[in-house]
Design a protein around this motif. Structure first.
Motif, PDB file in Angstrom:
ATOM      1  N   THR A   1       0.836  -1.215   0.000  1.00 24.95           N
ATOM      2  CA  THR A   1       0.000   0.000   0.000  1.00 24.95           C
ATOM      3  C   THR A   1       0.864   1.256   0.000  1.00 24.95           C
ATOM      4  O   THR A   1       2.040   1.231   0.355  1.00 24.95           O
ATOM      5  CB  THR A   1      -0.915   0.029   1.232  1.00 24.95           C
ATOM      6  N   ARG A   2       0.224   2.384  -0.381  1.00 25.18           N
ATOM      7  CA  ARG A   2       0.788   3.721  -0.288  1.00 25.18           C
ATOM      8  C   ARG A   2      -0.365   4.731  -0.329  1.00 25.18           C
ATOM      9  O   ARG A   2      -1.463   4.395  -0.748  1.00 25.18           O
ATOM     10  CB  ARG A   2       1.782   4.014  -1.413  1.00 25.18           C
ATOM     11  N   ASN A   3      -0.112   5.956   0.132  1.00 27.22           N
ATOM     12  CA  ASN A   3      -1.194   6.919   0.317  1.00 27.22           C
ATOM     13  C   ASN A   3      -1.202   8.051  -0.702  1.00 27.22           C
ATOM     14  O   ASN A   3      -1.946   9.012  -0.537  1.00 27.22           O
ATOM     15  CB  ASN A   3      -1.133   7.510   1.729  1.00 27.22           C
ATOM     16  N   ASP A   4      -0.381   7.983  -1.713  1.00 30.63           N
ATOM     17  CA  ASP A   4      -0.321   9.068  -2.696  1.00 30.63           C
ATOM     18  C   ASP A   4      -0.746   8.588  -4.076  1.00 30.63           C
ATOM     19  O   ASP A   4      -0.185   8.979  -5.088  1.00 30.63           O
ATOM     20  CB  ASP A   4       1.092   9.649  -2.757  1.00 30.63           C
ATOM     21  N   THR A   5      -1.743   7.722  -4.117  1.00 32.86           N
ATOM     22  CA  THR A   5      -2.131   7.112  -5.391  1.00 32.86           C
ATOM     23  C   THR A   5      -3.245   7.870  -6.103  1.00 32.86           C
ATOM     24  O   THR A   5      -3.618   7.507  -7.213  1.00 32.86           O
ATOM     25  CB  THR A   5      -2.599   5.661  -5.160  1.00 32.86           C
ATOM     26  N   CYS A   6      -3.827   8.912  -5.469  1.00 34.81           N
ATOM     27  CA  CYS A   6      -4.825   9.721  -6.178  1.00 34.81           C
ATOM     28  C   CYS A   6      -4.123  10.631  -7.180  1.00 34.81           C
ATOM     29  O   CYS A   6      -2.987  11.080  -6.963  1.00 34.81           O
ATOM     30  CB  CYS A   6      -5.624  10.569  -5.186  1.00 34.81           C
ATOM     31  N   LEU A   7      -4.815  10.933  -8.293  1.00 34.63           N
ATOM     32  CA  LEU A   7      -4.252  11.797  -9.306  1.00 34.63           C
ATOM     33  C   LEU A   7      -4.164  13.232  -8.795  1.00 34.63           C
ATOM     34  O   LEU A   7      -4.819  13.606  -7.800  1.00 34.63           O
ATOM     35  CB  LEU A   7      -5.094  11.738 -10.574  1.00 34.63           C
ATOM     36  N   ASN A   8      -3.364  14.034  -9.482  1.00 29.75           N
ATOM     37  CA  ASN A   8      -3.136  15.419  -9.076  1.00 29.75           C
ATOM     38  C   ASN A   8      -4.458  16.187  -9.025  1.00 29.75           C
ATOM     39  O   ASN A   8      -5.263  16.157  -9.947  1.00 29.75           O
ATOM     40  CB  ASN A   8      -2.174  16.085 -10.070  1.00 29.75           C
ATOM     41  N   GLY A   9      -4.684  16.919  -7.910  1.00 34.74           N
ATOM     42  CA  GLY A   9      -5.913  17.694  -7.746  1.00 34.74           C
ATOM     43  C   GLY A   9      -6.989  16.966  -6.965  1.00 34.74           C
ATOM     44  O   GLY A   9      -8.073  17.525  -6.757  1.00 34.74           O
ATOM     45  N   TYR A  10      -6.734  15.748  -6.530  1.00 31.94           N
ATOM     46  CA  TYR A  10      -7.712  14.971  -5.783  1.00 31.94           C
ATOM     47  C   TYR A  10      -7.053  14.477  -4.494  1.00 31.94           C
ATOM     48  O   TYR A  10      -5.828  14.351  -4.388  1.00 31.94           O
ATOM     49  CB  TYR A  10      -8.216  13.787  -6.614  1.00 31.94           C
ATOM     50  N   TYR A  11      -7.870  14.179  -3.505  1.00 31.34           N
ATOM     51  CA  TYR A  11      -7.328  13.724  -2.227  1.00 31.34           C
ATOM     52  C   TYR A  11      -7.999  12.409  -1.841  1.00 31.34           C
ATOM     53  O   TYR A  11      -9.095  12.085  -2.286  1.00 31.34           O
ATOM     54  CB  TYR A  11      -7.538  14.776  -1.147  1.00 31.34           C
ATOM     55  N   LEU A  12      -7.330  11.625  -1.028  1.00 29.72           N
ATOM     56  CA  LEU A  12      -7.819  10.321  -0.580  1.00 29.72           C
ATOM     57  C   LEU A  12      -8.740  10.531   0.612  1.00 29.72           C
ATOM     58  O   LEU A  12      -8.321  11.033   1.658  1.00 29.72           O
ATOM     59  CB  LEU A  12      -6.650   9.401  -0.212  1.00 29.72           C
ATOM     60  N   THR A  13      -9.991  10.144   0.480  1.00 26.74           N
ATOM     61  CA  THR A  13     -10.966  10.331   1.549  1.00 26.74           C
ATOM     62  C   THR A  13     -10.933   9.158   2.521  1.00 26.74           C
ATOM     63  O   THR A  13     -10.248   8.151   2.283  1.00 26.74           O
ATOM     64  CB  THR A  13     -12.376  10.459   0.969  1.00 26.74           C
TER      65      THR A  13
END
Length: 1911
Positions: free
Chosen positions: A626-638
């Protein structure tokens, strides 16, 4: 009367009604006709149609012919389907009169071949034909013909065509139609032909090319024979015919697909085309090299066809039929498909076939899948065998996949991109039977599965190689599917049953195709296995989710349907791996552009279950990394495992698709906003619609401030908020009934508000000039663009001007997050714009309608705003009619006002519009002096007017004169008016116009502007004119005339006929040829026909057409003439009556002069000069208001006249080529003359794109410009002189006759089939309008001038006395035809016949006698004798040349008058060449003495069986009934034990009398009892038992079936025991259920063992003895038998243990406890010692010895001796020990066993007297002994039951006495205790008697309570 007949004549020739029709739609037909779907009226309904009333209705099946020639292989037959050999011979007929079946290529037709139908066919006007053909030479394929060829399919040199006979819609005239399509000889091709009948034409299609025949019908008037091939000799096409289908209706889907071998004649197919040996005949064609044998194998010596089953016999020492050969790869075996040794160790024998070992094959697991793979994981090897692409190390999502690796796609399996595939790392060899199923989603139709021997594709196309011992055939599917873009399951299954390989292809639950190939098997060979590609560069594009393989066909594996597998439900329908499925909107969305390998949700490219999961094994399980920076630029992980826009707390898709919002934000749809827009309220943190629309502005008012109706917003006008009395430049102007009028500087200022991201603006507007419609913030709507942000502008074509329209501006965001902008109106769409990933966000801003500098110019009536996209299609504009209501919109300009739906100009002084001609104000003025609203609220009036309904008005007959401001009278014609020039109502009805002027005297009413323009007549109204009668081309309908010819001429003379006169093709008007003496005669000076140039007028003559009691023309007409003039001054055409001219067309100095004479005027037009001696087209017309001349497409002269109208008169004459009285005659040609009831379009008559002339007829080319003495040579394209021998005209340099038929002297046209009269020596055929010579079998008679028939024995003759050719089976002798020997003349030379007859003696000896001596002797093999359809043997000898003796071997059971049938196989001939007529000769048999004796014995056997069955059932029923009465089954068990000792004698080696055998077998009660195991196995699975066992009901050795009753009883007992144990857990049932379960646990099962021991031991021991262990069922039964025997011996051991145990017990309580469990063995017997308990020892021993005797002793005497000893041991033991407690039972068993011993003694004595079998007397003694045993058992059972009932009553009485006595002497608690325990005193002894003696202790009392009285 005459007028009525004239009307009917006109109606019958009407252009609009076809033959037989009573209306234009043909919905009703004349008597004798049937309506065909309102298209035409037919004399007979087509084949496979039925009549309902007067309608033809199609049956459920309209298929006429469905011949699959390719699947027919029988050579020695004459019939296929409903077609047959033309002479009844076999197809293999060497004369080639019929086609012959070929192997794999259908029927082969030679030029002489044909098939003839048994039935007559009538084709429908709508028909579909499809066939597959390979032609080598031209000829006829199919023909339906009689005297007339109705339909024909023909092969030409470079095309294939269809020819048919068409009928005119309005006459009996027939023409030939033809349609062709290109075809190359010697190639396979499929052809489809369709016809569709329409009301005005019939359209034909061959392929996709249509041919339309206007005003034609296909109407087959009588049924005719059908021919496949040509009717005439040598007229058939030559080649292969594969399939032929005919459907008697239009069926667009009727199309044959096939892939036959491409081999030519003299070739056969074996993997490829191979040449035949040159020494072999091509009739039939060869099927192999090195041999001319056409049977299944070269070893087959006789066959009826090519197939395996059609091989009848083999050559010696080659094998057995069918087949006669070993299978492929086999060297030793007992049949074609039963091999025992293969040719190589590479092969395995599987079910008798030599195959390469199938992949992971196991004979015991063929019903389980070899593999079943779901492609929903990321694997290197799927299923352990399939790898992705060419490199096994690259795969999936995380291991650098190559371009040829299929990519995993969530919920879709693997995605194949059109270049990727799977390959098996091992060879997946298939079994001879297999099933493959694949679940897939296709984007193309390329291969799903490929091996070199079998493949199938996404469109269900499959290919398979099926082989036999010598050749391989390639089979292709014919039916494919075009389904793609959805999930499907395809299944290919191959089976081999009964020597037939069957291949089926299924698509989901639909069977697409099934192939059956006889005598061949699927033999797989080593090959690559691909999924998603083949070996030829074709790659599948789409998804594959699932694949499974079985080594069995679907019937064996139990598949009942092939729908999507359960685990495939819910698969995504997204078409590429770059898409994912949005579950909220249920749509597929594209992944972000950065996600090159796809995605599973928005805003992340990760493929695992959560965005933070980086590496995983599949889509659904937990992560590996796992890792926590997998959302694309401009979006955040909820916190919800989603990647969202920062405005969203949680979301489901791109951009603003929010599910919830952060605090202080509200959810508007799926968008988070800070405030809710106008029209919404806040509810649960969301914006909810309150009003929709939220703004509605109605502008039909006069006000400074306008308030809209919903949100009460106020709109102000312009800058200064002033409308009246002074208008500013920015003010829109209120206009009565038109809303507000906007000028370029006008606007309305509205409210300030915020809108939703979805909205709709609706305007009712009339735009006069372009500009801004409205503005709000970034929104700007113009008449040519719509802008909703600084960068987003939707432009479009300018909105329609000067017209009221409903205009809609709409913007919304859909579920795909596409912003859609639409600009539409009620008359069309202007613009639709789509912007991806956008949403509209409004701001607080002011709404402006119009603009201060760039406003639109026009009227605005209504303005609305909705908060969502709405459909406004149901909103309608209401334009004013004759009403001045303020609820409708005026269609008037700014400077106009409207009265009575008529617009009038305002006075010039009114700059801002007006109300009427006198008022520049916007409201009504004079005579109103005061108002409150526009024109609807007047308060006071002037000038003599008064108020009425808030309006000012004058008296009736007056109007308000604004000049004098007073009411003034109307003019005298007006009843009421608005002014002197405008009447509202007229005094008289027959007036017209605004001033009420009088109509013409012929009119009842009229409209003007001219008096002739009538609307109502006393006679007939036509084109606004009143006529005394309806002219030609019209019919009367009440007081009007209706046109019959819409779009076609009313009269048409096409001068192509040859004869006396000319006939109009529309109404059959006759143009008579006349000379200047007015006589109707034929001379050379009269007009005559020329070839291709019409009629030539030589001068001094003309043509005249008479309108008897008719009118030619209406007031509107046109006349079209093609002419080539020689004279420059003449009359071309004149219509006159009684010397008075009505219409005249003349040539004056080469100019056309057109004159029309009306009742009060005459009119004349003169054209420019026309070309002389050249072809010209003249069109003159009259349309009431004008007349014109058009010459060669040009309007030459146009003249308008007013105030007069042309009205025709009856009985006029139309002179063509002269004036009245044959004066001023014309010299020259007239090609055609046509008249119309309307003005035709000139381009429909004339065209200028001609080859060698300026103009020509529209449907033709140039008319030849030759003189009357010349003809046109088409070869040289020049005019040439006619031969001198031609009297007036010619057709060519050698032909003076100009008709098409060279034997015709008078014809209708120059076309074929139009002859009217033939020259001498030829016969006129009226139906085809042709001249013909006599056909074969006919000759031309000089006397009758007709063809007369030759004598019946002649094929050809010159007259009735002289034959030149003879019929079949005859010969020509001196001009006479004489039948051959053995033939006699009737209608043909028919074969003479003789007959055979049979006589019979009382001993059934037969004498076969023939009525004539035979040419050759017959032998026994030529005869077959049958009785009841079964062949019998017989002896046979010859007595003479015509008499034979037959002695049949008749079975004794045959009854008198049974029919014996003698069948004579060969076609016998006599010495006189006659043919045997009756091959089957029946005769009735006598009953011989032996047969009668046998019948008597059979009757006795039947009676004995009936006695045994009824006696055993009745006895058993009585005994069982009484046993159940007191719950004591002992009597029933005794009865069964007794019975089994009697019927078991059948197992001895004894020959019993059949009477006794039947009696004993029928006494076996168990055979009548039900078994639950009869359906568990088939008796055929076991070994057939000897006859004595079969007679007992044991047809096979299977113990499971033979012991089914016993096993069923045991299982039922177990179930009852289980239920008792379950119920014992409940307190309410506990005591009773425990007692019942104890009784079952011991008593019932021990009694079951005793009762079933003997029969189960017989069944299981013989089951083991005869078991051959040949199959699974026998193996299972073998172990079951040993298991049952084991249980029996376990019971024996338990029994012995019980005896020992009981003998050791001394204590009373122990004994009672022991007997509580095992009392079954002891409770009947005395307890004085062990010697009393040996009854059942003897019982078991006796039965065991008997079974051993059955198996190991064959001597009957020894068997019976042991049986007798065993039987006497029991009574000896009983009389010695008296072991039973009851003396009655001692006596019963003693007598019973003694009877059994006597039974065996009788058998022993009766079978040792040297006889073959037991005598009948001894048999009856045995039967009486059995019945005596029955009687004793019944008596004992009844007596025992009665005693037990009496004892029970006594016990009950004693218990009541004891209770009463105890109540008097004992304390209450003792009474209660006694009452509770319900016990008897310890010592209560029953009444002594014959069946008594028990001491009833507590246990006995319980038994009595349970009614177990004598256990």
């Amino acid at each position: 009367m005459i007028s009525s007949l004239t009307f009917l004549l006109l109606l019958s020739f009407s252009y609009g009604l076809n033959i037989g029709c009573l209306d234009n739609e043909c919905s009703k037909c004349e008597t004798g006709y049937y309506s065909y779907y309102s298209k035409s009226c037919l004399e007979i309904c087509p084949t496979n149609y039925f009549t309902t009333g007067s309608n033809c209705v199609a049956s459920s099946s309209t298929s006429l012919i469905a011949l699959d020639f390719n699947s027919f292989s029988t050579l020695n037959t004459s019939t296929i389907g409903r077609f047959h050999h033309p002479k009844g011979g076999d197809f293999i007929d060497s004369q080639r009169e019929s086609p012959i079946p070929t192997k794999e290529r259908g029927f082969y037709f030679d030029k002489t071949s044909k098939l003839i139908s048994y039935d007559n066919y009538t084709l429908s006007p709508d028909i579909s034909i499809s066939f597959y053909i390979k032609a080598f030479d031209v000829g006829t394929v199919f023909e339906i013909t009689d005297n007339l060829t109705w339909f024909k399919v023909e092969v030409f040199n470079d095309k294939i065509g269809v020819i048919w006979t068409l009928s005119s819609r309005y006459s009996n005239e027939t023409t030939e139609g033809k349609i062709t399509i290109a075809y190359t000889l010697k190639t396979w091709a499929t052809f489809s032909f369709h016809s569709i009948q329409y009301p005005t034409n019939i359209t034909f299609y061959i392929g996709t090319s249509p041919v339309k025949s206007e005003y034609k019908e296909f109407r087959q008037n009588y049924s005719s024979i059908a021919y496949i091939g040509g009717v005439n000799e040598n007229s058939t096409f030559k080649g292969f015919f594969y399939k032929f289908w005919v459907d008697n209706k239009y069926n667009q889907y009727l199309k044959i697909r096939a892939y036959p071998p491409t081999c030519d004649l003299d070739y056969y197919f074996d993997d490829f085309c191979k040449s035949c040996d040159t020494n072999c005949s091509d009739w039939p064609m060869c099927v192999r090299s090195g041999s001319c044998n056409v049977c299944y194998s070269v070893n087959c010596s006789s066959c009826t066809g090519y197939l395996f089953s059609q091989c009848l016999s083999c050559y010696p020492d080659t094998g057995s039929a069918p087949g006669c050969v070993l299978g492929l790869n086999c060297i030793i075996g007992s049949g074609t498909f039963n091999c025992s040794k293969c040719s190589s160790t590479d092969y395995d024998i599987i079910d008798g076939l030599c195959l390469y070992p199938p992949y992971h094959y196991g004979s015991d697991n063929v019903t389980s899948p070899v593999f079943s793979i779901k492609f929903n994981t990321f694997e290197q090897y799927y299923g352990g065998i399939f790898m992705t692409g060419s490199n096994h190390s690259t795969y999936g999502l995380f291991y650098d996949p190559d371009s040829d690796d299929p990519l995993p796609a969530k919920s879709r399996g693997l995605f194949f991109n059109g270049n990727s595939y799977l390959i098996a790392k091992e060879d997946i060899l298939l079994n001879y039977e297999f099933t493959i199923t694949i679940c897939y989603f296709s984007l193309n139709y390329y291969p799903l599965w490929y091996r070199s021997s079998v493949q199938f594709s996404a469109n269900a196309f499959f290919y398979i190689i099926i082989s036999n011992y010598e050749s391989s055939m390639h089979y292709y599917s014919k039916d494919t599917t075009e389904e793609k873009g959805k999930w499907l399951t395809i299944t290919l299954t191959v089976g081999f049953i009964n020597n037939i390989t069957t291949t089926c292809i299924y698509l989901s639950d639909k069977q697409l195709e099934i192939y059956s190939i006889e005598g061949s098997v699927f033999y797989d060979k080593p090959s690559y296995t691909y999924i998603g590609r083949d070996d030829f560069g074709k790659y599948f594009n789409g998804f594959i989710y699932y694949i499974a393989l079985w080594h069995a066909n679907f019937l064996k594996i139990g598949l009942e349907s092939f729908e999507l597998p359960t685990n495939a439900i819910g698969l995504w329908n997204c078409t590429t791996y770059e898409e994912y499925y949005d579950t909220y909107n249920n749509v597929c969305l594209y992944c972000h552009e950065n996600c090159t390998s796809g995605c599973t949700q928005w805003a992340t490219c990760q493929m695992c279950i959560y965005p933070e999961c980086e590496v995983c094994d599949d889509y659904y399980n937990s992560c590996n990394q796992t890792r926590n920076d997998t959302c694309l630029n401009g979006y955040y992980l909820t916190n919800y495992h989603t990647c969202c826009d920062p405005l969203c707390k949680n979301c489901f898709g791109p951009w603003y698709q929010c599910l919830s919002c952060f605090p202080n934000y509200y959810l508007l749809g799926f968008h988070c906003v800070t405030t809710c827009p106008e029209g919404f309220i806040i509810e649960n943190e969301s914006c909810i619609v309150l009003n929709n629309p939220f703004l509605s502005l109605d502008l039909n008012t006069i006000s400074n401030n306008i308030t809209e109706a919903i949100s009460n917003y106020t709109f102000t006008s312009g800058k200064y908020i002033i409308i009246n009395p002074t208008l500013d430049i920015n003010d829109p102007i209120p206009m009565s009934n038109r809303g507000y009028y906007f000028k370029p500087t006008s606007y309305l200022a509205g409210p300030t508000f915020n809108m939703s991201h979805n909205f709709t603006f609706v305007l009712w507007v009339n735009i006069l000039n372009h500009g801004i419609l409205f503005q709000k913030g970034n929104i700007s709507a113009l008449t040519n663009s719509f802008q909703f942000s600084p960068t987003n502008i939707s432009t479009y074509s300018s909105i329609t001007l000067s017209n009221w329209i409903l205009l809609k501006f709409q913007l919304y965001t859909n579920s795909l997050f596409q912003c859609i902008i639409k600009v539409e109106s009620n008359i069309g769409s202007y613009s639709t714009m789509l912007i991806a990933n956008k949403i509209f966000i409004d701001t607080q801003s002011t709404l402006y309608i119009g603009n201060s500098t760039e406003s639109f110019t026009g009227f605005l009536w209504l303005f609305k705003i909705y908060s969502n996209p709405v459909d406004v299609s149901k909103l309608n504009l209401n334009k004013c009619g004759y009403s001045n209501s303020n609820k409708c919109i005026w269609d008037s300009k700014f400077y106009e006002y409207q009265k009575l739906n008529i617009s009038y100009n305002c006075p010039a002084s009114c700059k801002n519009g007006c109300y009427d001609s006198n008022n520049c104000v916007l409201y009504e003025n004079a005579p109103c002096t005061a108002y409150s609203y526009y024109n609807g609220n007047c308060i006071s009036c002037m000038g003599g007017s008064f108020t009425e309904n808030s309006q000012c008005r004058c008296l009736k007959g007056e109007f308000f004169d604004t000049k004098i401001l007073n009411c003034t009278s109307c003019n005298t014609n007006c009843y009421d008016c608005l002014s002197l020039s405008i009447c509202l109502d007229c005094v008289l009805d027959n007036t017209y116009g605004l001033t009420c002027e009088l109509c013409d005297t012929t009119c009842l009413t009229c409209t003007g502007p001219y008096k002739y323009q009538c609307t109502k007549c006393s006679n007939y109204l036509l084109n606004g004119v009143c006529l005394p009668d309806c002219p030609l081309g019209f019919i009367k309908s009440e007081n009007s005339c209706l046109s019959l010819y819409i779009g076609s001429p009313l009269m048409s003379f096409i001068f192509h006929s040859v004869g006396i006169n000319y006939v109009d093709s529309i109404n059959s008007m006759v143009a008579y040829r006349v000379g200047n003496n007015n006589a109707r005669r034929l001379t050379e000076n009269l007009p005559f026909t020329t070839y291709s140039r019409g009629v030539y007028f030589p001068g001094e003559s003309a043509l005249e057409v008479y309108a008897d009691k008719k009118m030619f023309f209406s007031s509107i007409f046109a006349i079209s003439i093609w002419l080539n003039p020689v004279s420059t001054a003449c009359t071309l055409l004149e219509k006159h009556i009684d010397g008075s001219t009505q219409i005249k067309l003349s040539l004056v100095d080469s100019a056309i002069v057109y004159e029309v004479y009306t009742s009060d005027s005459s009119f004349k037009l003169t054209s420019n000069l026309i070309s002389m001696s050249y072809w010209n087209h003249i069109l003159i017309s009259m349309d009431g208001l004008y007349m014109s001349i058009k010459i060669n497409k040009i309007v030459n002269v146009f003249h308008t006249f007013i105030g007069s109208v042309f009205i025709d008169k009856k009985n006029s004459i139309l002179s063509i080529g002269s004036g009245f009285n044959i004066t001023n005659t014309y010299i020259g040609f007239i090609y055609t003359l046509e008249a119309f009831t309307y003005i035709p379009t000139i381009t429909d008559l004339v065209k200028s794109t001609c080859n060698n002339c300026k103009v020509c007829p529209f449907a033709e080319d140039c008319i030849p410009n030759c003189s009357e003495t010349e003809y046109y040579n088409k070869t040289t394209s020049k005019c040439q002189n006619c031969p001198d021998s031609c009297p007036i005209a010619c057709k060519s340099e050698v032909d003076c006759l100009i008709c098409s038929d060279s034997n015709c002297v008078r014809c209708k046209t120059f076309s074929e089939n139009t002859c009217l009269e033939c020259e001498w020596g030829y016969v006129f055929n009226k139906s085809s309008s042709t001249c013909f010579d006599c056909e074969k079998k006919w000759y031309f008679s000089d006397d009758s001038k007709k063809c007369e028939k030759c004598p019946i024995e002649c094929l050809a003759c010159t007259n009735k006395e002289n034959c030149t050719e003879c019929i079949e089976n005859s010969r020509l002798i001196s001009g006479q035809c004489i039948c051959n020997l053995g033939y006699s003349l009737s209608s043909i030379c028919k074969r003479n016949t003789f007959y055979g007859m049979v006589s019979i003696t009382t001993e059934n000896n037969l004498t076969l006698t023939f009525s004539q001596k035979l040419e050759y002797d017959i032998v026994s093999t030529d005869l077959i004798l049958t009785v009841k359809r079964a062949e019998i043997d017989f002896d046979f000898r010859k007595i003479s040349d015509s008499v034979y003796e037959i002695i049949p071997n008749i079975a004794l059971e045959t009854k008198q008058n049974t029919q014996l049938l003698i069948y004579i196989i060969p076609n016998l001939t006599s010495i006189s060449n006659s043919l045997l007529s009756n091959h089957s000769i029946p005769i009735l048999l006598f009953a011989t003495k032996e047969m009668l004796d046998y019948q008597k014995l059979a009757d006795k056997i039947t009676a004995a069986k009936k006695l045994g069955k009824n006696g055993s059932i009745a006895s058993g029923s009585v005994i069982l009934g009484f046993s159940l009465l007191n719950f004591d089954l002992l009597s029933a068990f005794n009865f069964l034990n007794t019975a089994e000792m009697f019927y078991a004698v059948n197992f001895f080696n004894v020959s019993l009398n059949p009477i006794l055998t039947g009696f004993l077998i029928s006494t076996r009660v168990q055979g009548a009892m039900p078994s639950a195991f009869d359906r568990c196995a088939s008796s055929s699975s076991g070994v057939k038992m000897p006859e004595e066992f079969q007679a007992m009901g044991f047809t096979s050795n299977l113990s499971l079936l033979n012991a089914g009753v016993h096993i069923t009883s045991f299982c039922i007992s177990l179930i009852i025991l289980v239920l008792a144990l379950i119920l014992s857990q409940f307190a309410k049932f506990r005591d009773k259920m425990i007692r019942l379960s104890n009784n079952y646990r011991y008593g019932v099962f021990l009694r079951f063992w005793l009762q079933s021991y003997f029969e189960l031991l017989i069944i299981t021991s013989f089951g083991i003895k005869y078991n051959k262990l040949e199959n699974f069922v026998q193996e299972f039964d073998f172990y079951l038998s040993w298991f049952i025997i084991g249980l029996g011996f376990i019971g024996l051991i338990v029994f012995i243990w019980c005896l020992i145990k009981r003998s050791c017990l001394k204590e009373k309580q122990d004994i009672e406890n022991f007997e509580t469990h095992f009392g079954t063995f002891f409770e009947e017997f005395k307890s004085t010692g062990p010697s009393m308990w040996f009854f059942y020892v003897i019982f078991i021993t006796k039965r065991t010895l008997l079974v051993m005797c059955y198996h190991f002793i064959s001597d009957l005497g020894l068997q019976l001796g042991i049986s007798i000893i065993g039987s006497f041991c029991t009574p000896l033991y009983i009389i010695t020990t008296r072991c039973f407690k009851s003396n009655g039972y001692n006596l019963f068993h003693f007598v019973n066993e003694s009877i059994n011993a006597c039974f065996y003694c009788v058998l022993l004595i009766g079978t040792t007297k040297g006889v073959d079998r037991l005598s009948e007397k001894n048999s009856y003694i045995c039967m009486y002994l059995v019945m005596a045993a029955w009687g004793m058992n019944i008596g004992v059972s009844v007596l025992t039951s009665m005693i037990n009932v009496i004892c029970k009553l006594k016990v009950c009485i004693n218990m009541r006495r004891e209770k009463s006595l105890a109540a008097k002497t004992a304390p209450d608690h003792i009474i209660n205790q006694v009452h509770t325990e319900k016990t008897l005193p310890d010592k209560v002894v029953t009444e002594k008697g014959i069946f008594s003696g028990y001491v009833l202790n507590k246990r006995n009392t319980t038994q009595i309570e349970n009614m177990d009285w004598f256990s």
